[in-house]
Design a protein around this motif. Structure first.
Motif, short mmCIF file in Angstrom:
data_model
loop_
_atom_site.label_atom_id
_atom_site.label_comp_id
_atom_site.label_asym_id
_atom_site.label_seq_id
_atom_site.Cartn_x
_atom_site.Cartn_y
_atom_site.Cartn_z
N VAL A 219 0.83 -1.20 0.00
CA VAL A 219 0.00 0.00 0.00
C VAL A 219 0.87 1.26 0.00
CG1 VAL A 219 -1.66 1.33 1.36
CG2 VAL A 219 -1.94 -1.14 1.13
N ALA A 220 1.84 1.31 0.90
CA ALA A 220 2.68 2.50 1.03
C ALA A 220 3.48 2.76 -0.24
CB ALA A 220 3.60 2.34 2.23
N ARG A 221 4.01 1.71 -0.83
CA ARG A 221 4.82 1.90 -2.04
C ARG A 221 4.01 2.52 -3.17
NH1 ARG A 221 4.73 -1.01 -6.33
NH2 ARG A 221 3.80 -2.82 -5.28
N ILE A 222 2.81 2.00 -3.40
CA ILE A 222 1.97 2.52 -4.47
C ILE A 222 1.63 3.99 -4.23
CG2 ILE A 222 -0.29 2.34 -5.59
CD1 ILE A 222 -0.17 -0.69 -5.01
N MET A 223 1.28 4.32 -2.99
CA MET A 223 0.89 5.69 -2.68
C MET A 223 2.06 6.66 -2.77
SD MET A 223 -1.81 5.04 0.48
CE MET A 223 -2.13 6.79 0.70
N VAL A 224 3.22 6.25 -2.27
CA VAL A 224 4.39 7.13 -2.31
C VAL A 224 4.84 7.38 -3.75
CG1 VAL A 224 6.85 7.27 -1.75
CG2 VAL A 224 5.21 6.58 0.00
#
Length: 429
Positions: free
Chosen positions: A122-127
């Motif tokens: 989740v964090a990778r996609i958003m960042v």
């Protein structure tokens, strides 16, 4: 990662109710007090939405990898809060601490590894989405309030003009922060297609117990400066020149995005003389909530491709069409048409049920839904009451038993208007 383990453990955590967000935010603000200023002063309306959305998203990370469009939007949208990459580590640590607290002995090394892996997805996609968008767009757009017209007791028609180019598609929504309520963003839908002067019309209805809408209706004035987030949503949009005939079903201020689509079609028709047949049904509780009646009636008189039906649910003396707008919509001619539905969550659910029961296929019904927030927050021009208030019922609809099913329901709208010398193509669908 084990999708079943993620979902099962999150379902178990949610049984603790309000204790979960209270623990999460206590851990977050105690361990990293510097992030407190990123959140509104009053957390009552914020706490459940954020933690609930975060848990749902991460616990379904196996599905996210297949369709990450909404997460990419989330990453871009969070730039307006000044969120940076390092903040994701902070939130992730507090999420895991919360899970450990409520799961107790079930929070073992294996389950922790599943949650950590899912959160990293989740964090990778958003960042990555935030970093990519920062090269081409600002974190937010400042916009001047051009006018604030109190159209009814509880509804204001707001016109704002962004100070820099702001692109959106008819049918999308934008988040807005007003100076009277800093750090409390709410979603509203432009009620117009893009204009040369860049101005945007927003329909804002005051919700009892709401934290933002009363301030918009009562206090926001010309000359104030608001902030706008990036536009979101694709399900109520149509491609330019799409010939499909439309059945537009609106409840209350859910009219706004459908007006934008209607204006898009009208612009095309004025340029080319070609446009699809459109039937708009606007459902309200009382007749005085038909706040755009003069404009829509006039358009129906001037445009042979457009039909407009007013539907009132709670006034037994109303001489026109009465009942729930979804029930009335299901009695129209549905074959070869695409339906667009917008309003409060219960109105939308009822309309979808009625259209499906009438034989309309799911692929021909469009409505906006968001994965990452309470549905009420994204109802066009509406907001959710704060957590310490009892949620009010939607502004549309009464029990079916209170209605005369045949009273005032128009016959299926005939397509006789087609033969008026205009080149109005048949539906492609």
């Amino acid at each position: 990662m084990d999708a079943y383990a993620l979902q099962r453990s999150w379902d178990q955590v949610t049984t603790f109710g309000d204790q979960v967000p209270l623990y999460f935010y206590s851990h977050l603000f105690v361990s990293h007090p510097e992030v407190r200023t990123m959140f509104p002063l009053s957390m009552s309306n914020q706490r459940d939405k954020f933690v609930g959305a975060l848990g749902r998203i991460v616990s379904h990370a196996d599905q996210i990898e297949k369709d990450a469009a909404f997460l990419r939007h989330l990453g871009r949208d969070h730039r307006k809060y000044a969120v940076m990459a390092e903040h994701y580590d902070v939130v992730g640590a507090s999420l895991c601490a919360t899970l450990m607290h409520f799961l107790g002995s079930e929070w073992d090394e294996e389950l922790a590894a599943h949650w950590t892996a899912a959160y990293q997805v989740v964090a990778r996609i958003m960042v990555e989405a935030a970093e990519n968008s920062s090269e081409s767009s600002p974190d937010y757009w400042e916009a001047d309030v051009v006018s604030a017209e109190r159209r009814t007791m509880d509804l204001t028609l707001l016109t704002v003009r962004p100070r820099s180019p702001f692109q959106f598609r008819p049918g999308q929504s934008v988040s807005m922060e007003i100076p009277q309520r800093p750090r409390q963003w709410r979603y509203f839908s432009p009620a117009n297609a893009p204009r040369h002067d860049g101005s945007i019309d927003l329909h804002v209805q005051q919700i009892d117990g709401g934290q933002v809408s009363p301030a918009v209706v009562r206090s926001l004035k010309a000359g104030d400066v608001v902030k706008l987030g990036a536009p979101v949503g694709e399900r109520l949009t149509r491609r330019e020149g799409d010939p499909r005939e439309l059945l537009l079903v609106a409840g209350g201020t859910g009219l706004a995005p459908l007006l934008a689509v209607l204006e898009q079609i009208d612009n095309e028709w004025q340029r080319t003389g070609i446009g699809p047949l459109v039937h708009l049904l606007h459902g309200v509780r009382m007749p005085w909530h038909l706040y755009d009646r003069p404009r829509l009636r006039q358009l129906a008189e001037l445009r042979p491709w457009f039909e407009y039906t007013e539907v009132v649910s709670d006034d037994a003396s109303y001489p026109g069409t009465r009942g729930k707008v979804g029930t009335v919509a299901a009695r129209q001619l549905l074959t070869g048409r695409t339906a667009m539905v917008c309003g409060g969550p219960q109105m939308v659910a009822h309309t979808l049920e009625q259209l499906a029961a009438a034989g309309m296929q799911p692929e021909h019904i469009q409505y906006e839904h968001f994965y990452y927030a309470a549905a009420g927050e994204h109802a066009a021009g509406q907001e959710t009451p704060s957590d310490d208030q009892q949620a009010q019922p939607p502004r549309i609809g009464v029990p079916d038993a209170a209605l005369d099913p045949g009273r005032g329901v128009p016959a299926p709208d005939a397509r006789a208007r087609r033969g008026k010398g205009l080149r109005i193509p048949r539906s492609a669908g």
